[in-house]
Design an enzyme around this catalytic site. Structure first.
Site, PDB file in Angstrom:
ATOM      1  N   PHE A 180       0.876  -1.177   0.000  1.00 28.58           N
ATOM      2  CA  PHE A 180       0.000   0.000   0.000  1.00 28.58           C
ATOM      3  C   PHE A 180       0.908   1.220   0.000  1.00 28.58           C
ATOM      4  CE2 PHE A 180      -1.864   3.697   1.832  1.00 28.58           C
ATOM      5  CZ  PHE A 180      -3.225   3.647   1.620  1.00 28.58           C
ATOM      6  N   GLU A 181       0.759   2.052  -1.007  1.00 30.99           N
ATOM      7  CA  GLU A 181       1.461   3.334  -0.989  1.00 30.99           C
ATOM      8  C   GLU A 181       0.584   4.343  -1.709  1.00 30.99           C
ATOM      9  OE1 GLU A 181       5.102   2.485  -3.201  1.00 30.99           O
ATOM     10  OE2 GLU A 181       6.297   2.507  -1.388  1.00 30.99           O
ATOM     11  N   ILE A 182       0.492   5.528  -1.147  1.00 29.27           N
ATOM     12  CA  ILE A 182      -0.057   6.649  -1.915  1.00 29.27           C
ATOM     13  C   ILE A 182       1.057   7.680  -1.875  1.00 29.27           C
ATOM     14  CG2 ILE A 182      -1.830   8.433  -2.083  1.00 29.27           C
ATOM     15  CD1 ILE A 182      -3.802   6.560  -0.748  1.00 29.27           C
TER      16      ILE A 182
END
Ligand SMILES: Nc1nc2c(ncn2[C@@H]2O[C@H](COP(=O)(O)OP(=O)(O)OP(=O)(O)O)[C@@H](O)[C@H]2O)c(=O)[nH]1
Ligand SMILES: [Mg+2]
Length: 469
Positions: free
Chosen positions: A332-334
């Site tokens: 998960f990365e934004i």
């Protein structure tokens, strides 16, 4: 008739007992539950959730962003599972384009299937072979030998060449792909993930407005034997390039530089312990200098004990720092694309790549992204998406609705804020408003001060070894 009445009575009795037991159990559960991190509002000037609960959806502004997924044709069912979940909880309102990347061409079936699950634009990208494969100068034999060696040591996924390639690609090249580099922001998603809450605001717009560059959802400890030499290489890079690390660095490292001395007291991070050690050393020195030793058996015992002690070996300590193994779980990365696509990151990646860690060891993209973020960003440029309920594999973060989150439907699953709380507690500590770095202990000052105190104490007939601090 009497029989029937008896039966009814029995049933009513049983129901009453069950209800009472249930109430008693749930009461005692509530009473027993010790408050933990999940009950706390993790909020500070450095970082807070953007909104605490559901918002009125506003799509009047859009960011230049994409949702990116690297995957294989064979993972179609898991891909759809992730899409359905993210579309249902977020993208049905915001319609950010999906970008799929693959080291092989996507099949027509894959393309058709995924297009049924979003109204947003979809693009399919093929990864250039030279970016996916290891450099040509590495022979197949050398690669296989290294993978086999790690596999024999039972390092997770290390016998999978494709896994090494995937980690190397996510570390060094995904942001260079023309379908990604045209965007300012990306949200990385994997097949088979689940989202548990609605996200009713635009995370990219909020990140942009609050000057955030990297957003995470779970922070946890790396498996030590996947990256034994990574930290050494990163420190080497920092030294060669004379990099002044930013304040996120402390989240990922144990710093042993508690004192002004480079060599002494390294294993004693607390002030009390350091002062005790200074005091002990002065007593021992004074005792050994005596021509005629008094019958202070405690001192002799202490000297013998110390001479037998084995110092703790810090395998990875370099320049008085250790990697504490905490890293952002990068499935998960934004984040901003240019965080990684700029020349500085490329230079860092090339340096690491040349050391061979992507095949000699099983370096993941997560610790690599994290250590770079630690070097280059201040904590206030990071964002903890605490309000996003997210599940990948065996870990599932899901916020309690009472604290933050919108329409969360949390599974009954271990919560990383509790189970993996070590790294999260560092985040909470270092981002809190009242956090201050510990002052460095001036060894010379304390050595002088304690020497005088001890000399006076001994002149007045005091005992060797008596605590004077
Ligand atoms: N196209 C392609 N994608 C891959 C390959 N290997 C992994 N991926 C993708 O890369 C991402 C990470 O791979 P995973 O195997 O899920 O790695 P992981 O998340 O560390 O491991 P799990 O805990 O098993 O999920 C996923 O999106 C995969 O679909 C590959 O050889 N080709
Ligand atoms: Mg995965």
């Amino acid at each position: 008739m009497k029989k029937i009445i008896n039966r009814i009575c029995l049933i009513i009795c049983l129901i009453t007992i069950s209800i009472s037991l249930f109430i008693i159990r749930s009461q005692s559960y509530t009473e027993k539950r010790i408050p933990d991190l999940t009950d706390e509002k993790i909020t500070s000037k450095i970082d807070s959730v953007f909104y605490e609960n559901c918002q009125k959806i506003d799509v009047s502004r859009k960011a230049n962003a994409t949702i990116v997924m690297l995957c294989r044709n064979s993972e179609i069912d898991k891909v759809i599972q992730s899409m359905k979940s993210l579309e249902g909880h977020f993208n049905q309102w915001f319609n950010y384009p999906w970008t799929f990347l693959n080291d092989e061409p996507f099949s027509e079936n894959f393309k058709q299937q995924v297009s049924k699950h979003t109204n947003a634009k979809i693009e399919f990208g093929l990864i250039p072979k030279e970016q996916w494969d290891f450099p040509n100068y590495l022979s197949k034999e050398e690669l296989d030998e290294n993978f086999q060696y790690q596999s024999d040591r039972t390092i997770l996924y290390s016998n999978l060449e494709s896994y090494h390639k995937m980690c190397r690609y996510y570390s060094g090249a995904f942001f260079k792909h023309p379908l990604i580099s045209k965007y300012k922001w990306y949200w990385r998603v994997e097949p088979n993930v689940k989202f548990h809450c609605d996200l009713t605001y635009d995370p990219f717009i909020e990140m942009e407005e609050k000057n955030k560059k990297y957003g995470f959802n779970i922070i946890l400890s790396e498996l030590y034997y996947t990256t034994p030499n990574l930290f050494r290489q990163v420190r080497k890079y920092i030294q060669i390039k004379k990099i002044q690390v930013k304040d996120t660095w402390k989240l990922l490292t144990f710093n042993s530089k508690w004192t002004t001395s480079d060599t002494k007291y390294l294993d004693k991070p607390e002030k009390d312990e350091i002062l005790r050690e200074i005091q002990d050393q002065i007593y021992i020195k004074k005792f050994l200098e005596l021509k005629e030793k008094p019958k202070e058996t405690e001192m002799i015992d202490q000297i013998i004990r110390r001479s037998k002690e084995m110092p703790y070996l810090h395998e990875d300590r370099i320049n008085l720092q250790d990697f504490n193994l905490c890293h952002f779980w990068s499935n998960f990365e934004i984040a901003r694309v240019d965080l990684f696509s700029d020349n500085e990151y490329q230079d860092f990646f090339n340096f690491l790549d040349e050391s061979g860690g992507f095949y000699k060891e099983r370096w993941g993209d997560a610790p690599i992204h994290s250590l770079y973020v630690g070097m280059k960003l201040n904590l206030n440029e990071l964002h903890y998406f605490r309000d996003i309920g997210y599940q990948h594999d065996i870990f599932s973060h899901c916020p309690r609705d009472s604290v933050v989150g919108c329409n969360c439907n949390c599974p009954n699953w271990p919560e990383p804020e509790i189970e993996l709380s070590k790294c999260m507690s560092y985040w909470v500590k270092y981002t809190s408003d009242d956090y201050k770095d510990k002052p460095v202990i001036d060894v010379e000052y304390w050595e002088n001060k304690l020497t005088k105190k001890i000399e006076k104490h001994l002149r007045e007939g005091g005992k060797y070894g008596q605590n004077l601090i």
